[in-house]
Design a protein around this motif. Structure first.
Motif, mmCIF file in Angstrom:
data_model
loop_
_atom_site.group_PDB
_atom_site.id
_atom_site.type_symbol
_atom_site.label_atom_id
_atom_site.label_comp_id
_atom_site.label_asym_id
_atom_site.label_seq_id
_atom_site.Cartn_x
_atom_site.Cartn_y
_atom_site.Cartn_z
ATOM 1 N N THR A 160 34.249 35.001 -37.073
ATOM 2 C CA THR A 160 33.174 34.077 -37.486
ATOM 3 C C THR A 160 33.644 32.886 -38.484
ATOM 4 O O THR A 160 32.987 31.946 -38.603
ATOM 5 N N GLY A 161 34.649 33.301 -39.100
ATOM 6 C CA GLY A 161 35.234 32.375 -40.293
ATOM 7 C C GLY A 161 36.292 31.292 -39.518
ATOM 8 O O GLY A 161 36.607 30.540 -40.283
ATOM 9 N N LEU A 162 36.491 31.543 -38.368
ATOM 10 C CA LEU A 162 37.638 30.534 -37.732
ATOM 11 C C LEU A 162 36.751 29.503 -36.842
ATOM 12 O O LEU A 162 35.577 29.707 -36.499
ATOM 13 N N SER A 163 37.411 28.289 -36.541
ATOM 14 C CA SER A 163 36.792 27.472 -35.684
ATOM 15 C C SER A 163 36.831 27.875 -34.250
ATOM 16 O O SER A 163 37.531 28.802 -33.740
ATOM 17 N N THR A 164 36.052 27.306 -33.446
ATOM 18 C CA THR A 164 36.059 27.262 -32.150
ATOM 19 C C THR A 164 37.522 27.309 -31.344
ATOM 20 O O THR A 164 37.880 28.090 -30.641
ATOM 21 N N LEU A 165 38.208 26.243 -31.728
ATOM 22 C CA LEU A 165 39.611 26.029 -31.284
ATOM 23 C C LEU A 165 40.601 27.300 -31.605
ATOM 24 O O LEU A 165 41.137 27.927 -30.864
ATOM 25 N N ASP A 166 40.249 27.848 -32.920
ATOM 26 C CA ASP A 166 41.250 29.161 -33.315
ATOM 27 C C ASP A 166 40.937 30.201 -32.434
ATOM 28 O O ASP A 166 41.672 31.092 -32.239
ATOM 29 N N ASN A 167 39.651 30.386 -32.247
ATOM 30 C CA ASN A 167 38.958 31.637 -31.566
ATOM 31 C C ASN A 167 39.660 31.660 -30.154
ATOM 32 O O ASN A 167 40.012 32.583 -29.622
#
Length: 322
Positions: A160-167
């Motif tokens: 939840t603390g990361l961006s869509t791209l990072d996920n």
């Protein structure tokens, strides 16, 4: 000596410059990847060998279907219990390659527990789960994803603390070959590998129509979009078997229609085998090839949607005696 010092400084400057680009958001893979798209064409980067351009029309959707003769997954007499409570009892069914296989049943029937056994989260006390001639009950949990199995969760399980791209990039770890040191330097093969995996992730982002949230922190997104991001993360693993645990739970009608469209596109355009748990019976009967029904951990029916719809045991499990 002066020459050596200058060379070291040059290397250090280059390293700092590369880190500067990453830290301050210079999006090199996106610049390389994103060219113009025609209205009726979408680029999907699912294959490890090439970026595929697929025409979205009726003729194309029928070409990519996989014949449903080969058994990809075989669940053989699987039983699971917690203490003295039987959760699954002698469950036996198979999943053919290229089909959408639904698992339905009332709440508490054991549907998610079945997916947990397939994905290695639970270990059944007896029985076998064969996938590509591998007994998944004997495979370490952390290696199951690399065999070609990906899943989504009933309760969203994203970073939840990361961006869509990072996920989505996090799901590419099973395909990455470079070590930590070369990745930290971000040069040569490591940079090429990063760009390559970013191309695939960007294709998934375009496919799921989430370009506008690619940099957004996932924890701040609406529920429906977070569900879509989780589906994208599963697709980033490039699975042969996709396990979907209530992907449309809690969605409104429009969100359900979008998710159903994405599931059908994944199945028809790539031929991905899907195991689906869903409570929307109309949807299940419309998109599934075959359906297995559980009730209190026991399989009470298995067959085609029309047969399941009229099965007296299924009607009793959901509605009770008339």
């Amino acid at each position: 000596m002066m020459f050596k010092t200058s060379k070291v400084n040059w290397i250090g400057t280059l390293f700092l410059f590369s880190r500067f680009l990453v830290i301050f958001g210079f999006d090199l893979p996106r610049v390389i990847y994103c060219d113009s798209f025609t209205p009726n064409r979408r680029r999907i980067s699912f294959s490890l060998t090439a970026v595929a351009e697929i025409e979205f029309n009726a003729e194309q959707s029928s070409v990519a279907r996989v014949t449903q003769d080969t058994i990809l997954l075989k669940v053989d007499e699987v039983s699971l219990s917690f203490g003295g409570t039987a959760v699954l009892t002698n469950i036996d069914f198979n999943v053919n390659e290229g089909e959408i296989r639904a698992i339905i049943g009332p709440n508490g029937a054991g549907k998610t527990s079945m997916l947990n056994c397939i994905s290695g989260f639970y270990r059944p006390q007896s029985g076998r789960i064969n996938f590509k001639d591998e007994d998944l009950t004997q495979v370490p949990t952390h290696k199951i994803a690399s065999l070609g199995i990906a899943r989504t969760f009933q309760n969203i399980a994203l970073y939840t603390g990361l961006s869509t791209l990072d996920n989505l990039m996090a799901a590419r770890h099973v395909h990455m070959k470079q070590n930590s040191l070369s990745s930290a330097i971000y040069w040569g093969r490591s940079q090429k590998e990063e760009i390559y995996h970013r191309e695939i992730v960007e294709g998934i982002i375009d496919f799921l129509e989430i370009e506008h949230i690619r940099k957004a922190v996932v924890g701040a997104l609406p529920y429906g979009l977070r569900k879509r991001v989780e589906l994208g993360r599963a697709l980033a693993l490039e699975p042969d078997l996709l396990l979907l645990d209530e992907p449309m739970a809690g969605m409104n009608i429009e969100e359900k229609e979008d998710m159903a469209r994405f599931i059908l596109d994944i199945h028809e355009l790539r031929g991905t085998t899907i195991v689906l748990i869903e409570h929307d019976m109309g949807l299940v009967m419309d998109i599934s090839d075959r359906v297995v029904v559980l009730d209190f951990g026991v399989m009470i029916a298995d067959g085609y949607p029309d047969d399941i719809r009229n099965d007296s045991n299924v009607i009793y499990a959901y509605l009770g005696k008339p």
